[in-house]
Write an enzyme that holds these catalytic residues in place. Sequence first.
Site, PDB file in Angstrom:
ATOM      1  N   GLU A   5      13.190 -15.768 -16.079  1.00  0.00           N
ATOM      2  CA  GLU A   5      13.305 -14.399 -15.661  1.00  0.00           C
ATOM      3  C   GLU A   5      11.615 -14.394 -16.479  1.00  0.00           C
ATOM      4  O   GLU A   5      10.860 -13.710 -16.190  1.00  0.00           O
ATOM      5  CB  GLU A   5      14.424 -13.346 -15.011  1.00  0.00           C
ATOM      6  CG  GLU A   5      13.296 -12.313 -16.386  1.00  0.00           C
ATOM      7  CD  GLU A   5      13.226 -11.865 -14.399  1.00  0.00           C
ATOM      8  OE1 GLU A   5      12.300 -13.085 -13.480  1.00  0.00           O
ATOM      9  OE2 GLU A   5      12.703 -10.432 -15.163  1.00  0.00           O
TER      10      GLU A   5
ATOM     11  N   LYS B 137       4.439  -3.865  -6.794  1.00  0.00           N
ATOM     12  CA  LYS B 137       5.295  -3.687  -6.380  1.00  0.00           C
ATOM     13  C   LYS B 137       6.355  -4.206  -5.809  1.00  0.00           C
ATOM     14  O   LYS B 137       7.058  -4.970  -5.618  1.00  0.00           O
ATOM     15  CB  LYS B 137       5.898  -2.434  -6.705  1.00  0.00           C
ATOM     16  CG  LYS B 137       7.366  -1.972  -7.824  1.00  0.00           C
ATOM     17  CD  LYS B 137       7.597  -1.886  -8.495  1.00  0.00           C
ATOM     18  CE  LYS B 137       9.084  -1.857  -8.925  1.00  0.00           C
ATOM     19  NZ  LYS B 137       9.487  -3.323 -10.354  1.00  0.00           N
TER      20      LYS B 137
ATOM     21  N   ARG C 210       2.297   0.518  -5.860  1.00  0.00           N
ATOM     22  CA  ARG C 210       2.452  -0.030  -5.129  1.00  0.00           C
ATOM     23  C   ARG C 210       1.489  -0.711  -3.624  1.00  0.00           C
ATOM     24  O   ARG C 210       1.327  -1.331  -3.725  1.00  0.00           O
ATOM     25  CB  ARG C 210       2.867   1.379  -3.785  1.00  0.00           C
ATOM     26  CG  ARG C 210       4.088   1.410  -3.334  1.00  0.00           C
ATOM     27  CD  ARG C 210       4.066   2.692  -2.510  1.00  0.00           C
ATOM     28  NE  ARG C 210       4.845   1.875  -1.556  1.00  0.00           N
ATOM     29  CZ  ARG C 210       5.907   1.878  -0.921  1.00  0.00           C
ATOM     30  NH1 ARG C 210       6.915   2.218  -1.667  1.00  0.00           N
ATOM     31  NH2 ARG C 210       6.117   0.831   0.534  1.00  0.00           N
TER      32      ARG C 210
ATOM     33  N   CYS D  42       0.877  -1.242   0.033  1.00  0.00           N
ATOM     34  CA  CYS D  42       0.021   0.126  -0.270  1.00  0.00           C
ATOM     35  C   CYS D  42       1.277   1.040   0.075  1.00  0.00           C
ATOM     36  O   CYS D  42       2.178   0.878   0.612  1.00  0.00           O
ATOM     37  CB  CYS D  42      -0.575   0.244   1.331  1.00  0.00           C
ATOM     38  SG  CYS D  42      -1.767  -1.552   1.568  1.00  0.00           S
TER      39      CYS D  42
ATOM     40  N   HIS E 152      12.699 -35.390 -19.396  1.00  0.00           N
ATOM     41  CA  HIS E 152      11.899 -36.091 -17.506  1.00  0.00           C
ATOM     42  C   HIS E 152      10.019 -35.779 -18.014  1.00  0.00           C
ATOM     43  O   HIS E 152       9.949 -35.430 -16.392  1.00  0.00           O
ATOM     44  CB  HIS E 152      13.092 -35.576 -16.665  1.00  0.00           C
ATOM     45  CG  HIS E 152      13.963 -36.490 -17.189  1.00  0.00           C
ATOM     46  ND1 HIS E 152      14.522 -37.322 -17.563  1.00  0.00           N
ATOM     47  CD2 HIS E 152      15.286 -35.714 -17.180  1.00  0.00           C
ATOM     48  CE1 HIS E 152      15.258 -37.646 -17.451  1.00  0.00           C
ATOM     49  NE2 HIS E 152      15.355 -36.445 -17.558  1.00  0.00           N
TER      50      HIS E 152
ATOM     51  N   ASN F 131      -0.451   0.671   6.808  1.00  0.00           N
ATOM     52  CA  ASN F 131       0.339   0.039   5.286  1.00  0.00           C
ATOM     53  C   ASN F 131       0.598  -1.096   6.449  1.00  0.00           C
ATOM     54  O   ASN F 131       1.537  -1.265   7.594  1.00  0.00           O
ATOM     55  CB  ASN F 131       1.401   0.655   4.493  1.00  0.00           C
ATOM     56  CG  ASN F 131       2.148  -0.519   3.477  1.00  0.00           C
ATOM     57  OD1 ASN F 131       2.053  -1.956   3.537  1.00  0.00           O
ATOM     58  ND2 ASN F 131       3.655   0.109   3.867  1.00  0.00           N
ATOM     59  N   GLY F 132       0.423  -2.794   5.967  1.00  0.00           N
ATOM     60  CA  GLY F 132       1.884  -3.653   6.998  1.00  0.00           C
ATOM     61  C   GLY F 132      -0.198  -4.157   7.187  1.00  0.00           C
ATOM     62  O   GLY F 132      -0.981  -4.315   6.881  1.00  0.00           O
TER      63      GLY F 132
ATOM     64  N   LYS G  60       8.147 -13.258 -16.754  1.00  0.00           N
ATOM     65  CA  LYS G  60       7.697 -11.783 -17.603  1.00  0.00           C
ATOM     66  C   LYS G  60       6.776 -11.846 -17.919  1.00  0.00           C
ATOM     67  O   LYS G  60       5.111 -11.338 -17.319  1.00  0.00           O
ATOM     68  CB  LYS G  60       8.541 -11.010 -17.924  1.00  0.00           C
ATOM     69  CG  LYS G  60       9.804 -10.647 -17.085  1.00  0.00           C
ATOM     70  CD  LYS G  60       9.749  -9.324 -16.690  1.00  0.00           C
ATOM     71  CE  LYS G  60       8.832  -9.355 -15.252  1.00  0.00           C
ATOM     72  NZ  LYS G  60      10.114  -9.957 -14.345  1.00  0.00           N
TER      73      LYS G  60
ATOM     74  N   GLU H 281       3.591 -13.265 -15.171  1.00  0.00           N
ATOM     75  CA  GLU H 281       3.218 -11.087 -14.632  1.00  0.00           C
ATOM     76  C   GLU H 281       1.977 -10.786 -16.033  1.00  0.00           C
ATOM     77  O   GLU H 281       1.346 -10.146 -15.025  1.00  0.00           O
ATOM     78  CB  GLU H 281       3.583 -10.866 -14.528  1.00  0.00           C
ATOM     79  CG  GLU H 281       5.243 -11.348 -13.248  1.00  0.00           C
ATOM     80  CD  GLU H 281       6.081 -10.505 -12.701  1.00  0.00           C
ATOM     81  OE1 GLU H 281       6.344 -10.289 -11.680  1.00  0.00           O
ATOM     82  OE2 GLU H 281       6.579 -10.171 -13.519  1.00  0.00           O
TER      83      GLU H 281
ATOM     84  N   TRP I 273      -3.329  -2.913  -1.965  1.00  0.00           N
ATOM     85  CA  TRP I 273      -3.341  -3.864  -2.060  1.00  0.00           C
ATOM     86  C   TRP I 273      -3.665  -4.955  -1.366  1.00  0.00           C
ATOM     87  O   TRP I 273      -3.699  -4.604  -0.161  1.00  0.00           O
ATOM     88  CB  TRP I 273      -1.806  -3.992  -2.043  1.00  0.00           C
ATOM     89  CG  TRP I 273      -1.752  -5.143  -3.057  1.00  0.00           C
ATOM     90  CD1 TRP I 273      -1.835  -5.301  -4.566  1.00  0.00           C
ATOM     91  CD2 TRP I 273      -1.321  -6.395  -2.708  1.00  0.00           C
ATOM     92  NE1 TRP I 273      -1.631  -7.263  -4.491  1.00  0.00           N
ATOM     93  CE2 TRP I 273      -0.899  -7.677  -3.709  1.00  0.00           C
ATOM     94  CE3 TRP I 273      -0.838  -7.308  -1.093  1.00  0.00           C
ATOM     95  CZ2 TRP I 273      -1.023  -8.759  -3.246  1.00  0.00           C
ATOM     96  CZ3 TRP I 273      -0.617  -8.425  -0.965  1.00  0.00           C
ATOM     97  CH2 TRP I 273      -0.072  -9.325  -2.346  1.00  0.00           C
TER      98      TRP I 273
HETATM   99  C1  G6P Z   1       7.388  -8.298  -6.274  1.00  0.00           C
HETATM  100  C2  G6P Z   1       7.566  -8.034  -7.315  1.00  0.00           C
HETATM  101  C3  G6P Z   1       8.759  -8.112  -8.316  1.00  0.00           C
HETATM  102  C4  G6P Z   1       9.233  -8.041  -7.280  1.00  0.00           C
HETATM  103  C5  G6P Z   1       9.194  -8.934  -5.800  1.00  0.00           C
HETATM  104  C6  G6P Z   1      10.968  -8.809  -5.136  1.00  0.00           C
HETATM  105  O1  G6P Z   1       6.571  -9.309  -5.956  1.00  0.00           O
HETATM  106  O2  G6P Z   1       5.774  -7.911  -7.810  1.00  0.00           O
HETATM  107  O3  G6P Z   1       8.312  -7.530  -9.063  1.00  0.00           O
HETATM  108  O4  G6P Z   1      10.325  -9.097  -8.012  1.00  0.00           O
HETATM  109  O5  G6P Z   1       8.326  -8.371  -5.231  1.00  0.00           O
HETATM  110  O6  G6P Z   1      11.242  -7.784  -4.880  1.00  0.00           O
HETATM  111  P1  G6P Z   1      12.213  -6.703  -4.485  1.00  0.00           P
HETATM  112  O7  G6P Z   1      11.511  -5.221  -4.049  1.00  0.00           O
HETATM  113  O8  G6P Z   1      12.679  -7.175  -3.197  1.00  0.00           O
HETATM  114  O9  G6P Z   1      13.211  -7.278  -5.332  1.00  0.00           O
END
Ligand code: G6P
Length: 613
Positions: A486, A608, A27, A2, A509, A102-103, A490, A493, A78
């Site tokens: 990765e 994020k 956020r 948040c 396998h 937040n939290g 991507k 996501e 969020w």
């Molecule tokens: C969230 C984001 C990801 C990120 C992860 C770790 O899930 O959506 O994109 O890789 O957190 O975040 P950090 O800030 O610790 O790299």
Amino acid sequence: MCGIVGAIADRDVVQLLIEGLKRLEYRGYDSAGIAVVAGEAGCEEIRRVRRTGRVAEMEAAAASEAFTAGTGIGHTRWATHGGVTEANAHPHISHGVALVHNGIIENHEEQREKLRALGYEFESQTDTEVIAHLIHSFLKQGDDLLAAVQRAVGELTGAYALAVVSRHEPERLIAARMGCPLLVGLGEGENFIASDVSAIVQATRRVIFLEEGDTAEVTRDAVRVFDEHGAVVEREVHVSDVSLASLELGPYRHFMQKEIHEQPRAIADTIEAVIDNKGFSASLFGAGAEPVLADVEAVQILACGTSYFAGLTARYWIEAIVGIPCSVEVASEYRYRSAVANPKQLVVTISQSGETLDTMEALKYAKSLGHDKTLSICNVPESAIPRASRLVYYTRAGAEIGVASTKAFTTQLVALFTLTATLAKLRGRLSPEQEGEFLDALRQLPGSVQHALNLEPQITAWAERFAPKQHALFLGRGVHYPIALEGALKLKEISYIHAEAYPAGELKHGPLALVDADMPVVVIAPRDSLLEKVKSNIQEVRARGGEMFVFADLDSHFGDSEQVSVIRTPRHVGVLSPIVHTIPVQLLAYHVALARGTDVDKPRNLAKSVTVE
Ligand code: G6P
């Protein structure tokens, strides 16, 4: 997670709060709200607007109410406790006290029961509402707002960043922090509270980062910070270098697109210290780093999401180049298992935001086991994880706004490669010739990344073919296997296509059973020692009617053929190849998402910066 913003000024703060929330929207973006202390002196009232959806929808609602105020707070949410509804959106109000949070409050059930017994009624399913009532219950006992907040947080277990206003005390904002980031912004005759500086950068760059357990009283002209025992403390004032331009889209359509294209610059900035230093040295990781790094005999990397994949890539480098064992673990797993401590092990946390709760808790757990060699690789100065670490390497990617991480990942890889070369040098395993070669490779990296970016038109054409698919497989081998991971992350996501990555040798396998004409298979095929093995794996897919999309180095000697489309990345760049091969998979995910019409920068259900478990 948040986002929080608060302001107290001689001018109207409504628009300022809304602009701040727009910048914090990355956020969390399932609902938004503001509450202000409005009305003539002596008969103030709390006015609140909340909406599910984006800040823009809340902004429209606020405009139709047309109120003005000099004191207020705002929030982007969020959802954790309670669904995405207007009733669960912040701010929450209890008898003239409004607050944003937040939290997660872990003992909210217990507090709720106590407050119910005192006659409080609950309108939401959130853990936050208990804090509003708790503060009010202390006000009723005669406390002022500051004392009531300080007593209330003493009753809470869990994590919080709070901003609180009251209609009875319109001349102040109260802030409190434990486990979630919060700062106070210092203006001229006006002051602010924010989750991060981006929310208030149009008004001030001078900030105080609150520390764990701090509360703050913020008026127009003064800020007083109190530590967890309630004693007044002086906290350092920092001047943020976040630029407004880095928070704006400029000519780009999405932040993710902008951030993908910023990578040559972000990498150049991140390696600047190494290049200026003309070599790898412990001092790059902070004062006093040499004795910490000199006798390291093993490395434990802890991270989440994309940062975890950066760690997986580094394992290949560290074991091959430094010759010491390296384990990489998802932070949320490490923190809850009985791990074996090794005092000679370097614990490396990787976090773009520096505030991911699981990573922070994993670091605390490692320290509690007796690890004191800790290093944070982070993109946000002064954030919690680097502050809790002995050594730090800051990536200089600049603000990353798109939820799907891009430039943070490639700059993390650069930092991890720098760590690898430094540890190798300290162990006498890096000859001057090899050091020179590594430095050259780093110098050339921004150019190689730019070449890879130039492939965008070809990748856009592929994206059209991906867009109707429901599933995709990504294959890589060796140090490129984490890049396949990765790439799959991507794609899922932001396009919501189900994507999985496998080491190409593992295909037979199990996952080969999934291959048919509807399952596109993306293959990362650099010209390294595993190329011939990857070519054999491609034949296995081809024989099953699978359609392949191969990213091969120019010198991999791959030709297009039936079922196999090839895009040639620049010539093999050697040890830094995984960084260059990241670019095409980022671009592919971006263009597939565009073709599918998803919200690229704010994918559904994600946020994020994840400051809850
Ligand atoms: C969230 C984001 C990801 C990120 C992860 C770790 O899930 O959506 O994109 O890789 O957190 O975040 P950090 O800030 O610790 O790299």
